[in-house]
Structure formats: C-alpha cells, structure tokens
Design a protein around this motif. Sequence first.
Motif, PDB file in Angstrom:
ATOM      1  N   THR A 125      40.435  35.952 -33.153  1.00  0.00           N
ATOM      2  CA  THR A 125      41.761  36.297 -33.644  1.00  0.00           C
ATOM      3  C   THR A 125      42.078  37.763 -33.363  1.00  0.00           C
ATOM      4  N   MET A 126      43.318  38.111 -33.636  1.00  0.00           N
ATOM      5  CA  MET A 126      43.768  39.489 -33.507  1.00  0.00           C
ATOM      6  C   MET A 126      44.891  39.726 -34.510  1.00  0.00           C
ATOM      7  N   SER A 136      46.712  48.934 -36.109  1.00  0.00           N
ATOM      8  CA  SER A 136      46.009  48.169 -37.144  1.00  0.00           C
ATOM      9  C   SER A 136      44.750  47.550 -36.551  1.00  0.00           C
ATOM     10  N   PRO A 137      43.719  48.362 -36.280  1.00  0.00           N
ATOM     11  CA  PRO A 137      42.519  47.826 -35.635  1.00  0.00           C
ATOM     12  C   PRO A 137      41.666  46.990 -36.578  1.00  0.00           C
ATOM     13  N   HIS A 138      40.784  46.221 -35.973  1.00  0.00           N
ATOM     14  CA  HIS A 138      39.706  45.524 -36.689  1.00  0.00           C
ATOM     15  C   HIS A 138      40.211  44.517 -37.712  1.00  0.00           C
ATOM     16  N   GLN A 139      41.358  43.900 -37.424  1.00  0.00           N
ATOM     17  CA  GLN A 139      41.906  42.888 -38.330  1.00  0.00           C
ATOM     18  C   GLN A 139      41.437  41.476 -37.979  1.00  0.00           C
ATOM     19  N   GLY A 140      40.852  41.294 -36.786  1.00  0.00           N
ATOM     20  CA  GLY A 140      40.480  39.966 -36.335  1.00  0.00           C
ATOM     21  C   GLY A 140      38.993  39.694 -36.412  1.00  0.00           C
ATOM     22  N   LYS A 156      35.522  42.522 -37.567  1.00  0.00           N
ATOM     23  CA  LYS A 156      36.055  43.821 -37.155  1.00  0.00           C
ATOM     24  C   LYS A 156      36.432  43.839 -35.675  1.00  0.00           C
ATOM     25  N   VAL A 157      37.123  42.782 -35.268  1.00  0.00           N
ATOM     26  CA  VAL A 157      37.629  42.652 -33.906  1.00  0.00           C
ATOM     27  C   VAL A 157      39.106  43.044 -33.899  1.00  0.00           C
ATOM     28  N   SER A 158      39.536  43.741 -32.868  1.00  0.00           N
ATOM     29  CA  SER A 158      40.948  44.120 -32.771  1.00  0.00           C
ATOM     30  C   SER A 158      41.749  43.115 -31.947  1.00  0.00           C
ATOM     31  N   ILE A 159      41.342  42.871 -30.707  1.00  0.00           N
ATOM     32  CA  ILE A 159      42.034  41.906 -29.840  1.00  0.00           C
ATOM     33  C   ILE A 159      40.966  41.065 -29.146  1.00  0.00           C
ATOM     34  N   SER A 160      40.679  39.895 -29.699  1.00  0.00           N
ATOM     35  CA  SER A 160      39.614  39.039 -29.174  1.00  0.00           C
ATOM     36  C   SER A 160      40.056  38.421 -27.858  1.00  0.00           C
ATOM     37  N   ASN A 161      39.228  38.625 -26.823  1.00  0.00           N
ATOM     38  CA  ASN A 161      39.613  38.152 -25.497  1.00  0.00           C
ATOM     39  C   ASN A 161      38.443  37.475 -24.792  1.00  0.00           C
ATOM     40  N   GLY A 162      38.228  37.778 -23.478  1.00  0.00           N
ATOM     41  CA  GLY A 162      37.345  37.007 -22.618  1.00  0.00           C
ATOM     42  C   GLY A 162      35.979  36.682 -23.184  1.00  0.00           C
ATOM     43  N   TYR A 174      31.667  39.314 -23.710  1.00  0.00           N
ATOM     44  CA  TYR A 174      32.831  39.333 -24.607  1.00  0.00           C
ATOM     45  C   TYR A 174      33.690  40.554 -24.335  1.00  0.00           C
ATOM     46  N   VAL A 175      34.989  40.392 -24.558  1.00  0.00           N
ATOM     47  CA  VAL A 175      35.932  41.500 -24.460  1.00  0.00           C
ATOM     48  C   VAL A 175      36.715  41.599 -25.761  1.00  0.00           C
ATOM     49  N   ASP A 176      36.635  42.764 -26.408  1.00  0.00           N
ATOM     50  CA  ASP A 176      37.626  43.168 -27.405  1.00  0.00           C
ATOM     51  C   ASP A 176      38.502  44.176 -26.679  1.00  0.00           C
ATOM     52  N   THR A 177      39.681  43.738 -26.280  1.00  0.00           N
ATOM     53  CA  THR A 177      40.500  44.537 -25.371  1.00  0.00           C
ATOM     54  C   THR A 177      40.767  45.937 -25.900  1.00  0.00           C
ATOM     55  N   ALA A 178      40.939  46.080 -27.199  1.00  0.00           N
ATOM     56  CA  ALA A 178      41.246  47.393 -27.767  1.00  0.00           C
ATOM     57  C   ALA A 178      40.067  48.360 -27.669  1.00  0.00           C
ATOM     58  N   GLU A 179      38.874  47.853 -27.357  1.00  0.00           N
ATOM     59  CA  GLU A 179      37.720  48.713 -27.131  1.00  0.00           C
ATOM     60  C   GLU A 179      37.617  49.159 -25.671  1.00  0.00           C
TER      61      GLU A 179
END
Length: 313
Positions: A125-126, A136-140, A156-162, A174-179
């Motif tokens: 999630t994000m 608003s980081p780390h909401q997912g 504590k994921v911001s934008i859950s991706n690949g 894994y990719v958390d795009t905001a990182e």
Amino acid sequence: MGVEVEAVTRPVQLGEGPHWSPREQALYYVDIFKQDVHRYHPASDTHSKLHIEGGPVTLVVPHTSKPNTLIVSVGRSLAAVTWPDPTRDLTISTFTTLATVEPGLPGNRFNDGKCDDLGRLWAGTMGATDVPDNPSPHQGSLYTLGSTGAAMVLDKVSISNGLAWSEDNHTFYYVDTAEYKVEAFTCDFTKAQINERRTILDYRTAGLYPSFPDGLTIDTKGRLWVACFGAGKIHCIDPQSRQIVDSVDLPTSNITSVCWGGANLDELYVTTTQKGLTAAQLKAQPSAGAVFRVAGVGARGRPPKDCCIALPA
C-alpha cells in the motif's frame, strides 16, 4: 537484429501492473484512476476493458483454477472479480472482497502486487503521497494475502512498488519508490517472511535522481529489469555487482512497470503513463500512456504465477 520497441496499445492515463498470462497468451494491465483492467491479446491484436466501480484499481492477477476470475485491488481492498468474457468490454459494480487493510488510514490504497512461486499474492500500500515530494511518508505496508486475510510483511512503506524473487526464492527484491532504491531482503519463503534489508542500487548516489525506480521484473539470469520513471528507460541491474549492465530507451519519459511476455517469455511488456507530463510534453510524447513491446533484449523471464488463494464458494 537489435532491440525493437513498439507501442501496441492506445494510451491510457496511468498504465500499471502488467501481468502476462501464459495460459491465455494475453497481457493484463490496469489504468489506476480510471478503475479499468485492460486485456491485450497480441495474436489477434484485440483489446478489451473491464471497468470496476469502487476505487482505484492498481493490480491484476488471474486466478489459477476459477475461469475468468481475476484478483484485483480496489482501494484498500483485495478482491476477486468475474469477467465472464474477457474479449468483451464490461462494467461491474460487484466483487468479492478478500481482505481490507488499514481502516484507520482512509487515504491509503494498494499499489503494486505480484504472486510468488506458491501463488501467494504479495501486495503493498501507499499513502496519499508522491515523489519527489513526500509529505506523508511511511503510511503504507507490504502484505501477503491468505485464506484468513492479509498478513503484514513489512511496515513503514511510503510507495510500495516492484517485487520479484530470485529463482531459489532466498532473495526478495523490492522497490519503495520514495526511497529511490532497488533493495533486497533475505526471504524465508516457507513462512513468507523477509529480513536483512540491503540496497542493490540507490538512484540518488548513482546520479539518476530525480528519476526513480518503479515496477520491476527478473530474468532467468537473475538480473532485474526496472522501470525508471522520469528517464524513459528500462534499466537492467545485476544484483551481484549492483551495477546497471544494460538499458532500453523508450519514446516517453514516465515508465511505470515491466513484465516478461510472449510465447517464449523473451519480450518485455512495458506500461507507461501520462501522469506528470505537461501539455507540451504530451504533445511531444504522443505515445505516453501506451503499452510497449520490447523485443531483442537477449534475455527472457520465468513463467509468471497466477493467484491460487481459495475463494469463497
């Protein structure tokens, strides 16, 4: 022959979540905020669309044993939907909810998701956030979907991706795009648990900022093919050397995700978006939002997995 890049669909607003079905020899993908699941069948060059009322639709995976059934996200829920004839357009407003997460965060939604070799769906999630700004980081969080609902794997994921797994399933990518990173974890595959987080490639220290990693897939050599949003490229990354070893240029800048497809799983299907482009950029990039087929990259993928979760009767 060299690499060949071809737009094979009309543009959509925010194309994402490509999934190749070997059984159907067809590509599924979504247009997130239009709430549409798309199906493209290359052999017949036909295209159909399922519109789902209820919320953003960000991922799609066919079910292993129930015909014409897809596992999708609808907002903060994971659901099963029936598309009686996937060759015909349809609008539906009813679906079977399998799990709903984060009731205290109504602004959140699911984003990317993929099934592992056991057919378990992993989906993250994000929050109501974006990059490069991330107010608003780390909401997912990242979850696995089981018969009793969704279990959290990572918080504590911001934008859950690949997402992708090594062939032996000991490593989870894994990719958390905001990182701005492509990362790896040691994976206890039996328990669906991950730990020992480490960086494979930091896009900032590699000089790739402000572009960032989005969706990804893995080839039979263990290399990662990563959509680089903002740069118009697919990067091939060797996790062992932690270096970009190859790349593919596309004629539009905002690349969202990538999967292997075709009869031999040696073609890349690449989703893109019109999101974030100015009117002038859209005019200069008329294929923005289309799905591209990339052939001749000299690599292939493993067969993707459909979802095997037991569905309610």
